[in-house]
Design an enzyme around this catalytic site. Structure first.
Site, PDB file in Angstrom:
ATOM      1  N   ARG A  78       0.728 -18.765-118.520  1.00 35.27           N
ATOM      2  CA  ARG A  78       0.266 -17.476-119.330  1.00 35.27           C
ATOM      3  C   ARG A  78      -1.094 -17.515-119.122  1.00 35.27           C
ATOM      4  O   ARG A  78      -1.912 -18.613-119.208  1.00 35.27           O
ATOM      5  CB  ARG A  78       0.789 -17.903-120.927  1.00 35.27           C
ATOM      6  N   ARG A 147      -5.348 -19.174-129.521  1.00 37.74           N
ATOM      7  CA  ARG A 147      -4.829 -18.567-128.413  1.00 37.74           C
ATOM      8  C   ARG A 147      -5.473 -17.239-128.138  1.00 37.74           C
ATOM      9  O   ARG A 147      -6.785 -17.027-128.411  1.00 37.74           O
ATOM     10  CB  ARG A 147      -3.436 -18.299-128.974  1.00 37.74           C
ATOM     11  N   LYS A 231      -1.217 -24.456-133.255  1.00 34.32           N
ATOM     12  CA  LYS A 231      -1.840 -23.219-132.617  1.00 34.32           C
ATOM     13  C   LYS A 231      -2.748 -22.295-133.582  1.00 34.32           C
ATOM     14  O   LYS A 231      -2.170 -22.505-134.907  1.00 34.32           O
ATOM     15  CB  LYS A 231      -0.800 -22.512-131.855  1.00 34.32           C
ATOM     16  N   LYS A 233      -3.908 -18.582-134.025  1.00 29.99           N
ATOM     17  CA  LYS A 233      -4.057 -17.098-133.622  1.00 29.99           C
ATOM     18  C   LYS A 233      -4.960 -16.254-134.325  1.00 29.99           C
ATOM     19  O   LYS A 233      -4.756 -15.922-135.324  1.00 29.99           O
ATOM     20  CB  LYS A 233      -2.548 -16.538-133.646  1.00 29.99           C
ATOM     21  N   CYS A 454      11.962 -11.832-127.306  1.00 32.33           N
ATOM     22  CA  CYS A 454      11.390 -12.874-126.567  1.00 32.33           C
ATOM     23  C   CYS A 454      12.132 -13.208-125.276  1.00 32.33           C
ATOM     24  O   CYS A 454      13.402 -12.914-125.256  1.00 32.33           O
ATOM     25  CB  CYS A 454      11.189 -13.967-127.353  1.00 32.33           C
ATOM     26  N   CYS A 460      13.598 -20.578-121.924  1.00 29.80           N
ATOM     27  CA  CYS A 460      12.820 -21.221-123.065  1.00 29.80           C
ATOM     28  C   CYS A 460      13.684 -22.511-123.454  1.00 29.80           C
ATOM     29  O   CYS A 460      14.907 -21.926-123.925  1.00 29.80           O
ATOM     30  CB  CYS A 460      12.680 -20.117-124.309  1.00 29.80           C
ATOM     31  N   CYS A 499      15.272 -17.960-131.200  1.00 33.01           N
ATOM     32  CA  CYS A 499      15.266 -19.086-131.923  1.00 33.01           C
ATOM     33  C   CYS A 499      14.311 -18.644-133.245  1.00 33.01           C
ATOM     34  O   CYS A 499      13.779 -17.701-133.362  1.00 33.01           O
ATOM     35  CB  CYS A 499      14.656 -20.212-131.151  1.00 33.01           C
ATOM     36  N   CYS A 503       8.714 -15.637-131.835  1.00 32.60           N
ATOM     37  CA  CYS A 503       7.602 -15.119-130.920  1.00 32.60           C
ATOM     38  C   CYS A 503       7.651 -13.436-130.882  1.00 32.60           C
ATOM     39  O   CYS A 503       6.428 -13.130-130.464  1.00 32.60           O
ATOM     40  CB  CYS A 503       7.997 -15.605-129.324  1.00 32.60           C
TER      41      CYS A 503
END
Length: 659
Positions: A78, A147, A231, A233, A454, A460, A499, A503
């Site tokens: 990424r 991120r 994370k 953001k 996603c 994934c 899930c 995302c």
């Protein structure tokens, strides 16, 4: 005011296993530096955690799993592109890497970066090195760290606020970038790539410490040995522009300018986040709160203060409870603001008034404001690929090469070609048409235009069901239902994830699908089209075969009882779920619902195809399939990423038309 240069360490419970991995990594070096040299197909579990900080996830193609054999290991890489900016050479390099090392596609992420899938371990170092040498980076695109910093993607040259937002997105990214030398040591053998010089103000701000925000004599002055609890953001936007989904971010800065269109300061929002876990009520999606206003001169110190508060007080024991949203939810906004002010060394001011937030995707042709044009191109689910007569990857490569155009990726998985001379417009339009790409957003299904999904299966590891591969057929089914009900002109924001991690931000959608088992989804309703209100879960487990049966009553109620110009999300929120359920319980299908076939086992080894009858009693019509036929049908459906019911309907319709 905090006088010590050593931040507090309030957490006394045993830290999670990942905290130990970070501590032992020698600032993100090991065991990645050792294992990248080994002739193996995959990394150890400990290395996988550190590899994330370098911008890569280890995955395996679940379509290719064979019992008793090693997994089909591959890597997703990424990129980190503040504000979504992608220079010419970087894009051409990524396109080449996708062809040589990846799965021949690029994927625009919901955070304005690129992902490449399918890279083998033996090619991982070459791929990341090539990205770095082309003025790109993957450092911090994943992991317990800041991120990619988002910003509105529209390249308006005559609107200074937009230019300020891009600039500060870049500056915040610089401020919060890891300082460890591990990245260049591992991927470039210690040779630091030539890159743009950092803003001197950012460099000075990173080193500044009078209130405990940094660790002295540390390779990571802001993050320390353990980096962030999870994370983090960030986004920077302008008043009124919610293209960045600002309420879903840990931290958002809103540019506040004076009458001369110069930056005076920033409104601050903090505490948004969408990831959650099924069955764990202590995990939840949350909107960011307004925290206050900070003058331009103090903005970097304010960002550091918020990062330090989360760094020092975030939960390092339970990773499900480690995001900033939980800290603010536990403490309350006032206590959080008070702690930020201690790290900042001064109080925050009251937030400045703002206009209503609006969502825009900037698709189609627009004036940049400097005599040039930009073109926003819809990229379904962000997947840039060549498939049959649709050759988006080839078209973009030829356009970027011929016209030397940079691009900006959007938070909605689309892309914008920038700085197009007016005389180039027709040639670019013709080139796109030659490759089957439609640049006019009005020619695209509006459900598709505003949808996101996603990747989910097969790559994934967290996915419990399909998302990207199934959402086109789901949107088609919803569109058919809308047409059948006389609502063909309606559209709403639809988002799907495989899930509950969210995302594709389904909890900010008017109609959100969240994977909850094979071919089963939670159904979320009631967010607004401008992404300022959370949806709520309406159905815990919706088998995809029951999609029309569950949606038809809701849409009929919407048609009958909506207010003028009311959107579907606003309607669901106003009416409330009790009223929706009451109407649904009394609803009688009037023959408008086409039966959807469900495949079942009759207990005797044979498979049955059953249809939901269009009656309140929902009587079932049964069709028996022989076992070999069912097995072939299932295999074909999986290979094409379609529901078995869809294939059965298509086959029967084709057969009957031929009679």
């Amino acid at each position: 005011m905090v006088k010590s240069s050593t931040p507090p360490t309030p957490v006394t419970r045993k830290p999670s296993k990942v905290e130990g991995i970070k501590e032992r990594s020698n600032f993100l070096r090991e065991p990645v530096a050792t294992e990248i040299l080994q002739d193996t197909t995959h990394f150890s579990e400990e290395a996988i955690q550190i590899l994330k900080f370098h911008g890569s996830y280890q995955q395996d193609n679940r379509d290719n799993r064979i019992k008793g054999q090693e997994k089909d290991y591959q890597f997703m890489v990424r990129t980190k592109n503040p504000g979504g900016f992608v220079p010419v050479q970087l894009y051409l390099t990524l396109d080449k890497l996708a062809e040589e090392y990846g799965n021949q596609t690029l994927r625009v992420t919901t955070r304005q970066g690129f992902q490449m899938h399918g890279i083998l371990k033996r090619n991982l170092k070459s791929a990341i090195a090539a990205i770095i040498k082309s003025m790109g980076s993957t450092l911090g695109a994943c992991g317990d760290i800041n991120r990619n910093v988002m910003a509105p993607p529209a390249p308006f040259k005559n609107q200074p606020d937009y230019q300020h937002a891009w600039q500060y997105a870049e500056y915040v990214a610089q401020l919060l970038s890891p300082q460890t030398g591990a990245y260049y040591e591992i991927w470039l053998d210690g040779e630091k790539a030539i890159s743009a010089e950092e803003n001197p103000e950012v460099v000075a701000a990173r080193q500044k410490n009078s209130t405990g925000t940094i660790f002295h004599d540390s390779e990571e002055p802001l993050y320390g040995t353990h980096y962030m609890p999870r994370k983090f953001k960030c986004s920077v936007t302008v008043p009124g522009d919610n293209s960045v989904d600002l309420f879903s971010q840990d931290l958002t800065l809103v540019v506040i300018s004076n009458d001369q269109q110069e930056v005076e300061g920033f409104n601050i929002y903090a505490g948004g986040g969408l990831g959650r876990t099924h069955g764990k009520e202590e995990t939840f999606a949350r909107l960011a709160d307004s925290i206050g206003y900070v003058a331009k001169a103090d903005v970097y110190d304010a960002v550091k203060a918020i990062v330090a508060t989360q760094r020092d007080y975030g939960d390092r024991t339970d990773r499900r409870h480690a995001r900033l949203k939980y800290l603010i939810d536990d403490w309350g906004v006032d206590k959080f603001r008070s702690m930020v002010e201690k790290y900042l060394g001064k109080p925050l001011e009251a937030s400045k008034p703002l206009p209503e937030w609006k969502y825009e995707d900037f698709l189609g042709w627009h004036e940049q404001g400097d005599g040039k044009l930009f073109l926003g191109i819809s990229v379904e689910n962000g997947r840039i690929k060549d498939e049959g007569s649709f050759r988006l990857r080839t078209a973009l490569r030829e356009i970027v090469q011929q016209y030397n155009l940079s691009m900006r990726l959007t938070p909605h998985q689309n892309l914008i070609l920038c700085d197009i001379a007016p005389e180039q417009k027709q040639a670019i339009a013709d080139l796109l048409a030659t490759h089957g790409v439609e640049p006019d957003p009005n020619a695209i299904s509006q459900l598709v235009r505003y949808s996101m999904a996603c990747p989910a299966l097969p790559t994934c590891g967290l996915a419990t069901t399909e998302s990207e591969r199934i959402v086109p057929s789901v949107l088609q089914r919803i569109e058919m239902l809308l047409n059948r009900l006389g609502l063909g002109q309606e559209h709403f924001v639809v988002r799907m994830t495989g899930c509950p991690n969210g995302c594709a931000r389904p909890y900010m959608a008017e109609l959100g699908f969240v994977g909850n088992g094979p071919n089963t989804y939670q159904l979320w309703l009631g967010a607004d089209a401008n992404q300022t209100r959370l949806a709520q879960v309406y159905i815990e487990k919706l088998p995809l075969d029951n999609l029309e049966a569950e949606l038809e009553p809701l849409l009929v109620y919407f048609k009958q009882s909506r207010q003028p110009n009311e959107s579907f999300g606003d309607f669901c929120d106003r009416i409330g779920f009790d009223s929706l359920r009451e109407f649904t319980s009394k609803y009688e299908f009037q023959g408008t619902l086409e039966p959807e076939i469900a495949l079942q086992d009759d207990g005797n080894g044979e498979q049955e195809a059953a249809a939901n009858a269009a009656t309140a009693a929902k009587a079932r019509r049964r069709i028996t399939l022989r076992e070999p036929v069912y097995a072939k049908l299932k295999a074909t459906a999986e290979s094409q990423g379609k529901p078995m019911t869809q294939l059965v309907n298509e086959a029967i319709e084709a057969f009957l038309q031929g009679q």
